[in-house]
Design a protein around this motif. Structure first.
Motif, PDB file in Angstrom:
ATOM      1  N   CYS A 191       0.849  -1.183   0.006  1.00 26.39           N
ATOM      2  CA  CYS A 191       0.069  -0.083  -0.086  1.00 26.39           C
ATOM      3  C   CYS A 191       0.971   1.144  -0.042  1.00 26.39           C
ATOM      4  O   CYS A 191       2.080   1.170   0.420  1.00 26.39           O
ATOM      5  CB  CYS A 191      -0.931  -0.013   1.079  1.00 26.39           C
ATOM      6  SG  CYS A 191      -0.131   0.406   2.742  1.00 26.39           S
ATOM      7  N   SER A 192      -0.008   2.538  -0.419  1.00 21.55           N
ATOM      8  CA  SER A 192       0.772   3.728  -0.327  1.00 21.55           C
ATOM      9  C   SER A 192       0.191   4.629   0.476  1.00 21.55           C
ATOM     10  O   SER A 192       0.704   5.720   0.813  1.00 21.55           O
ATOM     11  CB  SER A 192       0.910   4.218  -1.946  1.00 21.55           C
ATOM     12  OG  SER A 192       1.605   3.603  -2.798  1.00 21.55           O
ATOM     13  N   LEU A 193      -0.855   4.304   1.096  1.00 18.73           N
ATOM     14  CA  LEU A 193      -1.766   5.004   1.695  1.00 18.73           C
ATOM     15  C   LEU A 193      -2.429   4.250   2.948  1.00 18.73           C
ATOM     16  O   LEU A 193      -3.003   3.098   2.477  1.00 18.73           O
ATOM     17  CB  LEU A 193      -2.951   5.699   1.217  1.00 18.73           C
ATOM     18  CG  LEU A 193      -3.974   6.833   1.465  1.00 18.73           C
ATOM     19  CD1 LEU A 193      -4.121   7.942   0.751  1.00 18.73           C
ATOM     20  CD2 LEU A 193      -5.103   5.848   1.928  1.00 18.73           C
ATOM     21  N   MET A 194      -2.457   4.551   3.991  1.00 17.34           N
ATOM     22  CA  MET A 194      -3.274   4.012   4.972  1.00 17.34           C
ATOM     23  C   MET A 194      -4.333   4.744   5.741  1.00 17.34           C
ATOM     24  O   MET A 194      -3.877   6.016   6.010  1.00 17.34           O
ATOM     25  CB  MET A 194      -2.256   3.484   6.076  1.00 17.34           C
ATOM     26  CG  MET A 194      -1.164   2.435   5.487  1.00 17.34           C
ATOM     27  SD  MET A 194      -0.015   2.249   7.059  1.00 17.34           S
ATOM     28  CE  MET A 194       1.290   1.209   6.142  1.00 17.34           C
ATOM     29  N   ILE A 195      -5.593   4.313   6.085  1.00 19.12           N
ATOM     30  CA  ILE A 195      -6.494   4.932   6.838  1.00 19.12           C
ATOM     31  C   ILE A 195      -6.138   4.644   8.256  1.00 19.12           C
ATOM     32  O   ILE A 195      -6.365   3.289   8.713  1.00 19.12           O
ATOM     33  CB  ILE A 195      -7.954   4.610   6.349  1.00 19.12           C
ATOM     34  CG1 ILE A 195      -8.074   4.957   4.993  1.00 19.12           C
ATOM     35  CG2 ILE A 195      -9.036   5.365   7.251  1.00 19.12           C
ATOM     36  CD1 ILE A 195      -7.836   6.359   4.401  1.00 19.12           C
ATOM     37  N   VAL A 196      -5.647   5.334   9.209  1.00 22.46           N
ATOM     38  CA  VAL A 196      -5.345   4.889  10.447  1.00 22.46           C
ATOM     39  C   VAL A 196      -6.231   5.634  11.661  1.00 22.46           C
ATOM     40  O   VAL A 196      -6.432   6.919  11.546  1.00 22.46           O
ATOM     41  CB  VAL A 196      -3.816   5.628  10.683  1.00 22.46           C
ATOM     42  CG1 VAL A 196      -3.343   5.076  12.119  1.00 22.46           C
ATOM     43  CG2 VAL A 196      -2.959   4.899   9.812  1.00 22.46           C
ATOM     44  N   PHE A 197      -6.561   4.610  12.526  1.00 23.58           N
ATOM     45  CA  PHE A 197      -7.368   5.199  13.717  1.00 23.58           C
ATOM     46  C   PHE A 197      -6.459   5.284  14.938  1.00 23.58           C
ATOM     47  O   PHE A 197      -5.769   4.401  15.283  1.00 23.58           O
ATOM     48  CB  PHE A 197      -8.697   4.325  13.963  1.00 23.58           C
ATOM     49  CG  PHE A 197      -9.482   4.304  12.474  1.00 23.58           C
ATOM     50  CD1 PHE A 197     -10.503   5.276  12.340  1.00 23.58           C
ATOM     51  CD2 PHE A 197      -9.462   3.366  11.561  1.00 23.58           C
ATOM     52  CE1 PHE A 197     -11.562   5.351  11.452  1.00 23.58           C
ATOM     53  CE2 PHE A 197     -10.161   3.657  10.659  1.00 23.58           C
ATOM     54  CZ  PHE A 197     -11.274   4.411  10.237  1.00 23.58           C
ATOM     55  N   ALA A 198      -6.568   6.513  15.513  1.00 19.99           N
ATOM     56  CA  ALA A 198      -5.818   6.575  16.704  1.00 19.99           C
ATOM     57  C   ALA A 198      -6.562   7.579  17.711  1.00 19.99           C
ATOM     58  O   ALA A 198      -7.555   8.231  17.330  1.00 19.99           O
ATOM     59  CB  ALA A 198      -4.355   7.288  16.417  1.00 19.99           C
ATOM     60  N   ARG A 199      -6.227   7.461  18.968  1.00 23.10           N
ATOM     61  CA  ARG A 199      -7.020   8.330  19.887  1.00 23.10           C
ATOM     62  C   ARG A 199      -6.024   9.731  20.434  1.00 23.10           C
ATOM     63  O   ARG A 199      -5.067   9.608  20.640  1.00 23.10           O
ATOM     64  CB  ARG A 199      -7.149   7.613  21.277  1.00 23.10           C
ATOM     65  CG  ARG A 199      -8.056   8.318  22.406  1.00 23.10           C
ATOM     66  CD  ARG A 199      -8.424   7.453  23.418  1.00 23.10           C
ATOM     67  NE  ARG A 199      -8.894   5.894  22.997  1.00 23.10           N
ATOM     68  CZ  ARG A 199     -10.046   5.564  22.629  1.00 23.10           C
ATOM     69  NH1 ARG A 199     -10.945   6.374  22.559  1.00 23.10           N
ATOM     70  NH2 ARG A 199     -10.150   4.398  22.298  1.00 23.10           N
ATOM     71  N   ILE A 200      -6.796  10.893  20.354  1.00 22.29           N
ATOM     72  CA  ILE A 200      -6.335  12.042  20.840  1.00 22.29           C
ATOM     73  C   ILE A 200      -6.437  12.382  22.121  1.00 22.29           C
ATOM     74  O   ILE A 200      -7.611  12.362  22.529  1.00 22.29           O
ATOM     75  CB  ILE A 200      -6.562  13.196  20.070  1.00 22.29           C
ATOM     76  CG1 ILE A 200      -6.518  13.058  18.392  1.00 22.29           C
ATOM     77  CG2 ILE A 200      -6.117  14.520  20.410  1.00 22.29           C
ATOM     78  CD1 ILE A 200      -7.156  14.147  17.592  1.00 22.29           C
ATOM     79  N   GLU A 201      -5.552  12.261  22.982  1.00 20.43           N
ATOM     80  CA  GLU A 201      -5.544  12.637  24.327  1.00 20.43           C
ATOM     81  C   GLU A 201      -6.342  11.559  24.870  1.00 20.43           C
ATOM     82  O   GLU A 201      -6.204  10.260  24.576  1.00 20.43           O
ATOM     83  CB  GLU A 201      -6.204  14.091  24.825  1.00 20.43           C
ATOM     84  CG  GLU A 201      -4.948  15.367  24.373  1.00 20.43           C
ATOM     85  CD  GLU A 201      -5.516  16.596  24.529  1.00 20.43           C
ATOM     86  OE1 GLU A 201      -6.805  16.819  24.454  1.00 20.43           O
ATOM     87  OE2 GLU A 201      -4.632  17.236  24.346  1.00 20.43           O
ATOM     88  N   ASP A 202      -7.466  12.150  25.855  1.00 16.79           N
ATOM     89  CA  ASP A 202      -8.435  10.855  26.327  1.00 16.79           C
ATOM     90  C   ASP A 202      -9.644  10.975  25.809  1.00 16.79           C
ATOM     91  O   ASP A 202     -10.745  10.771  26.356  1.00 16.79           O
ATOM     92  CB  ASP A 202      -8.442  11.317  27.920  1.00 16.79           C
ATOM     93  CG  ASP A 202      -7.173  11.049  28.606  1.00 16.79           C
ATOM     94  OD1 ASP A 202      -6.320  10.095  28.050  1.00 16.79           O
ATOM     95  OD2 ASP A 202      -6.805  11.542  29.522  1.00 16.79           O
ATOM     96  N   ASP A 203      -9.862  11.334  24.532  1.00 10.96           N
ATOM     97  CA  ASP A 203     -10.996  11.437  23.946  1.00 10.96           C
ATOM     98  C   ASP A 203     -11.945  10.033  23.918  1.00 10.96           C
ATOM     99  O   ASP A 203     -11.302   9.023  24.052  1.00 10.96           O
ATOM    100  CB  ASP A 203     -10.862  11.521  22.295  1.00 10.96           C
ATOM    101  CG  ASP A 203     -10.349  12.941  22.211  1.00 10.96           C
ATOM    102  OD1 ASP A 203     -10.194  13.733  22.929  1.00 10.96           O
ATOM    103  OD2 ASP A 203     -10.161  13.300  20.812  1.00 10.96           O
ATOM    104  N   LYS A 204     -13.224  10.268  23.904  1.00 13.95           N
ATOM    105  CA  LYS A 204     -13.925   9.059  24.093  1.00 13.95           C
ATOM    106  C   LYS A 204     -13.880   8.011  22.989  1.00 13.95           C
ATOM    107  O   LYS A 204     -13.897   6.857  22.935  1.00 13.95           O
ATOM    108  CB  LYS A 204     -15.487   9.491  24.232  1.00 13.95           C
ATOM    109  CG  LYS A 204     -16.520   8.144  24.637  1.00 13.95           C
ATOM    110  CD  LYS A 204     -17.757   8.813  24.609  1.00 13.95           C
ATOM    111  CE  LYS A 204     -18.856   7.465  24.674  1.00 13.95           C
ATOM    112  NZ  LYS A 204     -20.420   8.188  24.889  1.00 13.95           N
ATOM    113  N   ASN A 205     -13.976   8.931  21.781  1.00 13.25           N
ATOM    114  CA  ASN A 205     -13.867   8.061  20.566  1.00 13.25           C
ATOM    115  C   ASN A 205     -12.368   8.363  19.816  1.00 13.25           C
ATOM    116  O   ASN A 205     -11.946   9.556  19.932  1.00 13.25           O
ATOM    117  CB  ASN A 205     -15.005   8.604  19.631  1.00 13.25           C
ATOM    118  CG  ASN A 205     -16.483   8.160  20.193  1.00 13.25           C
ATOM    119  OD1 ASN A 205     -16.371   7.109  20.745  1.00 13.25           O
ATOM    120  ND2 ASN A 205     -17.304   8.747  20.039  1.00 13.25           N
TER     121      ASN A 205
END
Length: 602
Positions: A191-205
């Protein structure tokens, strides 16, 4: 405008509403353009994929990438992408059609194609800014770049929102640094691109990000070794590690904390597309099975002439026919909803999102039903081949292994079963589906005296359609009583939900099959559709038997005394035929046609 003006059943409404056969779409309704698209995809697969199955089984990841690039050159990766972003801008039915026929030869290509065109591309198309779409979608649509989707973590599978990957904003506010571990990432190796999910600080989602990947400049991204898997051998599947990977703030996908919503809506599309990806796999297995059964001589007779083999071929074909019927029915409902929203002034993004979301229940139903039918089909294919089926020298062994992942992808089938009931209850609470009124009516019906008149069944499948209406009453009786007893605690009773879901699934699949057979019998003539009518009857019979079993299981689990006796009597009434079909005769009729044609021919 005809499609928009037809009587469209809202998502989940099928359980409380009768649908006219004229109001559903069937594979026989494909336009000339759709038929040409289907034929070109089949030609591509028969030339580039099917003859090279051994390469896919030998973990030839480079070959999967090569075939994907060829698919991109033909425009097959951009079917659902608007022309403004170098796609073909086709409707939802056509995107299903391409997914169906490109996926049947090997699960390795099916996975690469599905991951790229679905969860690798759609999140940007549906949630991205105009700048993000202009920058990335043309590269993905043409196959210049391939996409991957990084959601799952060692501790976050079905509970996707519990991921530990972190995104930390830089002091100057220009970029986020992402650190964490993702696993089971399809297409990671090329792949050349990734859809990445991460948490910012203590966000609920969690939050979604678009992350570019260049092997020459890894930017803190490290790939694990290729996973050794039961099936889909040439689908690149790796762990991905992020160590302070810098991502520009403008590459945040949608809003902060919107990642869980993106992930869930991507799954809705993924579920119905996964069902489509299991269709041609079944057709090919059936065709290979009947060819072998016609050639294999035992006791001086082709084994296709033995009743035990006929029964298998008939059930395999019937399930495939039912799965096609339900998939394309739902696909057209989604397409009509999308077109209706666009006509009402919605943007393409909003129309696509809401159109698919409307039929999330049907998407989960299809994911479960078709993936399980595909597994059964491949298992019976091995059985028909006998000892040869167990050999890697025949296509059955690989087909069976590839099919197994489909019950896990896009949310396990257990999760999806519970989702169907949960989503239906939420729709009822919002007033989108009136469950209470019909459930109360069924309760009153149980207290009344049943009619003993024998109806005059003159129209095609009229008795079967009447019985289908009674099956809906059985579901409403059970679901209504369970909801009344447990209220919001119902979601804790998972085995009860699973039984109720199986009933709901069988009703949708059986209805789709009956309506397709009825519609085609009316326009092509009953004689020309006698086999399709036979399959509709056989599928309904099997559905009734399953609903009877699951209904008893559910009723006995939460009732007792007079209530239990009344509901069991109601279930018996609602699953009772006036004229029981000769199931063995139906199976022989179906199997003899397939045997004569030497292929799946419906």
């Amino acid at each position: 405008m005809e499609a928009i003006e037809k009587d469209v059943t809202r998502g989940g409404q099928f359980i409380v509403k009768d649908t006219a056969c004229e109001d559903i779409f069937t594979p026989e309704d494909f336009s000339e353009e759709q038929q040409m698209m289907r034929d070109s995809v089949k030609e591509f697969v028969d030339k580039e994929v099917w003859p090279n199955k051994p390469r896919f089984e030998k973990k030839d990841y480079a070959f999967t990438e090569e075939v994907m690039r060829k698919a991109g050159e033909l425009g097959l990766l951009g079917i659902a992408v608007p022309e403004a972003y170098e796609g073909l801008g086709m409707g939802f039915v056509t995107t299903m059609l391409v997914c169906d026929y490109i996926s049947g030869a090997t699960g390795s290509l099916a996975t690469a194609f599905g991951a790229h065109t679905g969860i690798g591309t759609l999140p940007i198309l549906l949630y991205g800014t105009e700048e993000q779409k202009q920058k990335y979608i043309p590269k993905l649509a043409t196959g210049e770049w391939f996409g991957a989707y990084c959601l799952t973590e060692p501790g976050a599978g079905s509970d996707a929102n519990s991921g530990k990957t972190k995104a930390v904003l830089s002091d100057d506010g220009t970029h986020y640094s992402i650190s964490g571990q993702k696993m089971w990432i399809s297409n990671a190796g090329f792949c050349s691109l990734m859809i990445v999910f991460a948490r910012i600080e203590d966000d609920k989602n969690i939050t979604g990000f678009i992350v570019e990947y260049d092997p020459e400049n890894t930017n803190g991204v490290t790939l694990g070794e290729e996973e050794h898997k039961l099936g889909i051998h040439s689908s690149s599947t790796r762990q991905v590690f992020f160590s302070e990977t810098k991502v520009p703030v403008e590459n945040m996908l949608s809003e902060r904390g919107n990642g869980f919503k993106i992930a869930m809506n991507a799954l809705n599309v993924g579920r119905i597309k996964l069902a489509a990806a299991c269709l041609d796999a079944q057709r090919r297995v059936i065709t290979e099975s009947v060819k072998y059964a016609n050639e294999r001589i035992q006791f001086k007779t082709p084994i296709s002439q033995f009743g035990a083999i006929k029964a298998k071929l008939a059930d395999m074909a019937t399930n495939a026919y039912a799965d096609e019927s339900a998939c394309y029915r739902a696909a057209k409902d989604i397409e009509d909803r999308i077109e209706g929203r666009i006509a009402s002034g919605n943007s393409h993004q909003e129309a696509e999102l809401k159109g698919v979301e409307e039929y999330a229940i049907e998407c989960s139903i299809l994911k479960v039903a078709v993936s399980e039918d595909c597994q059964i089909c491949t298992d019976e294919g091995i059985q028909i081949f006998g000892g040869m089926g167990f050999s890697a020298d025949t296509p059955m062994e690989a087909a069976w292994r590839d099919a197994r992942i489909s019950r896990i992808y896009e949310g396990t089938n257990e999760i999806n079963r519970m989702l169907t009931i949960g989503m239906l209850m939420k729709k009822a609470m919002k007033g989108h589906v009136d469950l209470l009124g019909p459930a109360v009516a069924v309760k009153d019906d149980l207290m009344g005296i049943p009619s003993f008149d024998i109806p005059d069944y003159t129209e095609v499948l009229s008795e079967e359609k009447e019985l289908l209406g009674k099956l809906k009453k059985a579901f409403l009786m059970i679901a209504g009583a369970a909801a009344q007893k447990y209220g919001v605690e119902l979601e804790k009773h998972q085995q009860l939900l699973m039984s109720a879901s199986d009933i709901l699934i069988e009703i949708y699949m059986a209805e789709s099959t009956l309506l397709r057979a009825e519609k085609n019998a009316k326009r092509f003539g009953e004689e020309n559709q006698s086999l399709q009518i036979a399959m509709a009857k056989l599928y309904l019979f099997n559905a009734v038997e399953k609903i009877n079993t699951k209904g008893k299981e559910a009723i006995i689990s939460f009732t007792e005394g007079d209530e239990q006796r009344m509901m069991l009597m109601g279930l018996k009434r609602f699953t009772k035929y006036t004229n029981m079909p000769n199931v063995i005769a139906l199976k022989n009729q179906i199997a003899e046609k397939i045997t004569k044609e030497n292929k799946y021919c419906f």
